[in-house]
Motif scaffolding. Structure first.
Motif, mmCIF file in Angstrom:
data_model
loop_
_atom_site.group_PDB
_atom_site.id
_atom_site.type_symbol
_atom_site.label_atom_id
_atom_site.label_comp_id
_atom_site.label_asym_id
_atom_site.label_seq_id
_atom_site.Cartn_x
_atom_site.Cartn_y
_atom_site.Cartn_z
ATOM 1 N N THR A 62 0.845 -1.196 0.000
ATOM 2 C CA THR A 62 0.000 0.000 0.000
ATOM 3 C C THR A 62 0.878 1.243 0.000
ATOM 4 O O THR A 62 1.972 1.250 0.566
ATOM 5 N N GLY A 63 0.374 2.303 -0.650
ATOM 6 C CA GLY A 63 1.122 3.546 -0.672
ATOM 7 C C GLY A 63 0.355 4.663 -1.343
ATOM 8 O O GLY A 63 -0.758 4.468 -1.847
ATOM 9 N N SER A 64 0.971 5.837 -1.333
ATOM 10 C CA SER A 64 0.383 7.034 -1.925
ATOM 11 C C SER A 64 1.515 7.949 -2.362
ATOM 12 O O SER A 64 2.468 8.154 -1.609
ATOM 13 N N PHE A 65 1.428 8.472 -3.579
ATOM 14 C CA PHE A 65 2.437 9.394 -4.110
ATOM 15 C C PHE A 65 1.812 10.750 -4.358
ATOM 16 O O PHE A 65 0.718 10.845 -4.916
ATOM 17 N N ASN A 66 2.530 11.798 -4.011
ATOM 18 C CA ASN A 66 2.183 13.149 -4.452
ATOM 19 C C ASN A 66 3.006 13.431 -5.699
ATOM 20 O O ASN A 66 4.225 13.282 -5.692
ATOM 21 N N ILE A 67 2.324 13.836 -6.761
ATOM 22 C CA ILE A 67 2.970 14.098 -8.043
ATOM 23 C C ILE A 67 2.735 15.566 -8.383
ATOM 24 O O ILE A 67 1.616 15.958 -8.731
ATOM 25 N N ALA A 68 3.772 16.395 -8.228
ATOM 26 C CA ALA A 68 3.646 17.837 -8.424
ATOM 27 C C ALA A 68 3.991 18.212 -9.861
ATOM 28 O O ALA A 68 5.036 17.819 -10.388
ATOM 29 N N ALA A 69 3.085 18.970 -10.484
ATOM 30 C CA ALA A 69 3.311 19.431 -11.851
ATOM 31 C C ALA A 69 4.073 20.748 -11.840
ATOM 32 O O ALA A 69 3.798 21.631 -11.027
ATOM 33 N N GLU A 70 5.045 20.858 -12.733
ATOM 34 C CA GLU A 70 5.806 22.096 -12.917
ATOM 35 C C GLU A 70 4.807 23.209 -13.243
ATOM 36 O O GLU A 70 3.995 23.077 -14.147
ATOM 37 N N GLY A 71 4.830 24.293 -12.490
ATOM 38 C CA GLY A 71 3.908 25.398 -12.725
ATOM 39 C C GLY A 71 2.638 25.321 -11.905
ATOM 40 O O GLY A 71 1.782 26.178 -12.014
ATOM 41 N N GLY A 72 2.482 24.292 -11.075
ATOM 42 C CA GLY A 72 1.308 24.180 -10.213
ATOM 43 C C GLY A 72 0.508 22.935 -10.502
ATOM 44 O O GLY A 72 0.622 22.322 -11.557
ATOM 45 N N GLY A 73 -0.313 22.564 -9.560
ATOM 46 C CA GLY A 73 -1.152 21.378 -9.684
ATOM 47 C C GLY A 73 -0.534 20.189 -8.987
ATOM 48 O O GLY A 73 0.682 19.996 -9.007
ATOM 49 N N LEU A 74 -1.379 19.410 -8.313
ATOM 50 C CA LEU A 74 -0.911 18.249 -7.569
ATOM 51 C C LEU A 74 -1.803 17.052 -7.862
ATOM 52 O O LEU A 74 -3.024 17.105 -7.684
ATOM 53 N N TYR A 75 -1.189 15.981 -8.327
ATOM 54 C CA TYR A 75 -1.863 14.706 -8.526
ATOM 55 C C TYR A 75 -1.521 13.812 -7.344
ATOM 56 O O TYR A 75 -0.420 13.888 -6.803
ATOM 57 N N VAL A 76 -2.453 12.941 -6.953
ATOM 58 C CA VAL A 76 -2.184 11.958 -5.907
ATOM 59 C C VAL A 76 -2.567 10.581 -6.446
ATOM 60 O O VAL A 76 -3.703 10.368 -6.883
ATOM 61 N N LEU B 269 -6.449 7.980 -8.925
ATOM 62 C CA LEU B 269 -5.652 9.138 -9.304
ATOM 63 C C LEU B 269 -6.554 10.356 -9.181
ATOM 64 O O LEU B 269 -7.637 10.387 -9.762
ATOM 65 N N VAL B 270 -6.127 11.335 -8.381
ATOM 66 C CA VAL B 270 -6.930 12.541 -8.111
ATOM 67 C C VAL B 270 -6.067 13.768 -8.363
ATOM 68 O O VAL B 270 -4.862 13.770 -8.082
ATOM 69 N N TYR B 271 -6.682 14.824 -8.894
ATOM 70 C CA TYR B 271 -5.991 16.085 -9.153
ATOM 71 C C TYR B 271 -6.511 17.160 -8.200
ATOM 72 O O TYR B 271 -7.719 17.366 -8.091
ATOM 73 N N ASN B 272 -5.597 17.844 -7.514
ATOM 74 C CA ASN B 272 -5.911 18.952 -6.593
ATOM 75 C C ASN B 272 -7.042 18.620 -5.627
ATOM 76 O O ASN B 272 -7.891 19.461 -5.324
ATOM 77 N N ASP B 273 -7.073 17.400 -5.128
ATOM 78 C CA ASP B 273 -8.044 16.927 -4.127
ATOM 79 C C ASP B 273 -9.493 16.974 -4.588
ATOM 80 O O ASP B 273 -10.396 16.709 -3.798
ATOM 81 N N THR B 274 -9.772 17.359 -5.832
ATOM 82 C CA THR B 274 -11.164 17.518 -6.245
ATOM 83 C C THR B 274 -11.536 16.783 -7.520
ATOM 84 O O THR B 274 -12.694 16.410 -7.687
ATOM 85 N N VAL B 275 -10.608 16.586 -8.435
ATOM 86 C CA VAL B 275 -10.938 15.997 -9.733
ATOM 87 C C VAL B 275 -10.490 14.534 -9.754
ATOM 88 O O VAL B 275 -9.295 14.239 -9.705
#
Length: 122
Positions: free
Chosen positions: A58-72, A87-93
């Motif tokens: 089990t695990g979870s990765f934070n994936i930061a996009a250059e220029g803003g935005g965070l995928y998990v 896979l979620v973008y900015n906690d909402t999408v």
């Protein structure tokens, strides 16, 4: 019993992605994840757990996009129950439609892509 996860997700954002905090909650890497993913390249890694404990990999990765935005990316390959990944973008999408995985069986294979989103810094 042994649990294995194999991941390959293509960076389709057009931006460099940085992988943060790659610690697994349970399990160990047999192939470490790359920390930097150029556009068109893939996030890849393999992990395993072999024990009598109730937890698989089990695990979870934070994936930061250059220029803003965070995928998990979250994943769970338990000893009991179905495999799960999201896979979620900015906690909402919810972008889970961009990934595929087998809910049963071994190894758990997660494939797909990390799609482009609105990377506004607002």
């Amino acid at each position: 019993m042994k649990r294995v996860i194999e991941v390959s997700l293509i960076n389709n954002t057009g931006l460099v992605l940085n992988i943060n905090d790659t610690k697994l909650k349970h399990g160990r890497y047999t192939e470490e994840p790359n920390k930097l993913i150029e556009p068109g390249q893939s996030l890849t890694f393999k992990a395993t757990k072999q024990t009598g404990a109730a937890y698989g990999v089990t695990g979870s990765f934070n994936i930061a996009a250059e220029g803003g935005g965070l995928y998990v990316l979250d994943f769970n390959n338990p000893y009991s129950g179905d495999n799960q990944a999201s896979l979620v973008y900015n906690d909402t999408v919810n972008l889970s439609s961009h990934i595929e995985y087998n809910s049963k069986g071994q190894p758990m294979k997660i494939t797909g892509d990390i799609p482009a989103m609105n990377f506004s810094k607002n």
